[in-house]
Design a protein around this motif. Structure first.
Motif, PDB file in Angstrom:
ATOM      1  N   ARG A  23      21.337 -16.254  26.218  1.00  0.00           N
ATOM      2  CA  ARG A  23      21.767 -14.983  26.824  1.00  0.00           C
ATOM      3  C   ARG A  23      22.842 -15.239  27.873  1.00  0.00           C
ATOM      4  O   ARG A  23      23.805 -14.484  27.990  1.00  0.00           O
ATOM      5  N   GLY A  24      22.700 -16.309  28.628  1.00  0.00           N
ATOM      6  CA  GLY A  24      23.699 -16.645  29.630  1.00  0.00           C
ATOM      7  C   GLY A  24      25.050 -16.989  29.022  1.00  0.00           C
ATOM      8  O   GLY A  24      26.094 -16.712  29.606  1.00  0.00           O
ATOM      9  N   ILE A  25      25.018 -17.566  27.843  1.00  0.00           N
ATOM     10  CA  ILE A  25      26.267 -17.922  27.165  1.00  0.00           C
ATOM     11  C   ILE A  25      26.924 -16.679  26.555  1.00  0.00           C
ATOM     12  O   ILE A  25      28.115 -16.444  26.734  1.00  0.00           O
ATOM     13  N   ILE A  26      26.149 -15.876  25.846  1.00  0.00           N
ATOM     14  CA  ILE A  26      26.714 -14.696  25.162  1.00  0.00           C
ATOM     15  C   ILE A  26      27.256 -13.695  26.190  1.00  0.00           C
ATOM     16  O   ILE A  26      28.125 -12.887  25.883  1.00  0.00           O
ATOM     17  N   TRP A  27      26.774 -13.789  27.419  1.00  0.00           N
ATOM     18  CA  TRP A  27      27.246 -12.949  28.522  1.00  0.00           C
ATOM     19  C   TRP A  27      28.752 -13.100  28.731  1.00  0.00           C
ATOM     20  O   TRP A  27      29.412 -12.192  29.234  1.00  0.00           O
ATOM     21  N   GLY A  87      31.439  -6.838  26.616  1.00  0.00           N
ATOM     22  CA  GLY A  87      30.463  -5.963  25.973  1.00  0.00           C
ATOM     23  C   GLY A  87      29.042  -6.490  26.046  1.00  0.00           C
ATOM     24  O   GLY A  87      28.103  -5.817  25.633  1.00  0.00           O
ATOM     25  N   PHE A  88      28.852  -7.700  26.568  1.00  0.00           N
ATOM     26  CA  PHE A  88      27.519  -8.294  26.636  1.00  0.00           C
ATOM     27  C   PHE A  88      27.078  -8.571  28.070  1.00  0.00           C
ATOM     28  O   PHE A  88      26.122  -9.282  28.293  1.00  0.00           O
ATOM     29  N   ARG A  89      27.760  -7.994  29.025  1.00  0.00           N
ATOM     30  CA  ARG A  89      27.443  -8.278  30.427  1.00  0.00           C
ATOM     31  C   ARG A  89      26.259  -7.464  30.932  1.00  0.00           C
ATOM     32  O   ARG A  89      25.593  -7.870  31.871  1.00  0.00           O
ATOM     33  N   ALA A 137      22.719  -8.180  22.563  1.00  0.00           N
ATOM     34  CA  ALA A 137      22.695  -9.640  22.705  1.00  0.00           C
ATOM     35  C   ALA A 137      21.440 -10.222  22.061  1.00  0.00           C
ATOM     36  O   ALA A 137      21.503 -11.233  21.357  1.00  0.00           O
ATOM     37  N   SER A 138      20.303  -9.579  22.282  1.00  0.00           N
ATOM     38  CA  SER A 138      19.058 -10.103  21.698  1.00  0.00           C
ATOM     39  C   SER A 138      19.078 -10.025  20.178  1.00  0.00           C
ATOM     40  O   SER A 138      18.548 -10.908  19.499  1.00  0.00           O
TER      41      SER A 138
END
Length: 128
Positions: free
Chosen positions: A34-38, A42-44, A50-51
């Motif tokens: 989750r920290g990476i995809i942030w 659009g994923f912040r 994201a999940s």
């Protein structure tokens, strides 16, 4: 569309690697992914999309989080706050449910529980 395709692929590759890392407990892998995809626009905020992406990358390890799941958790009296790190805490909560379910949870995955929570949250019991 604001990032080059190569950059999006690099970020998603790192996120996929993180959630598939079986040397980490599931909740830590979820937190890392989750920290990476942030990093992608659009994923912040919010964890639903994201999940879903992280679950697609590791369906036997990850689980989807959305408002219906949150509603079910609230209904069941299970606390999951919206503070940063929620997705990792969610997977930790699912691990606890799997562990404490003992024989009744034998063979279940985090994905099985998120599906059950989804349907529980989708069909709230009528008020009395």
């Amino acid at each position: 569309m604001s990032l080059p395709d190569t950059q999006v692929r690099a970020v998603t590759e790192r996120a996929v690697t993180a959630v598939r890392d079986t040397t980490l407990p599931r909740s830590e892998a979820a937190h890392a992914g989750r920290g990476i995809i942030w990093e992608l626009p659009g994923f912040r905020t919010g964890d639903a999309l994201a999940s879903a992406i992280l679950t697609a990358a590791a369906p036997q390890r990850m689980a989807v989080y959305d408002r219906r799941v949150q509603h079910a958790l609230d209904t069941l009296g299970l606390t999951l706050t919206p503070t940063p790190g929620r997705y990792g805490r969610y997977l930790h909560l699912l691990d606890d449910l799997l562990q404490h379910g003992a024989a009744r949870a034998d063979g279940w995955t985090a994905r099985d529980i998120d599906t059950a929570l989804y349907w529980t949250g989708a069909n709230p019991a009528p008020s009395r």
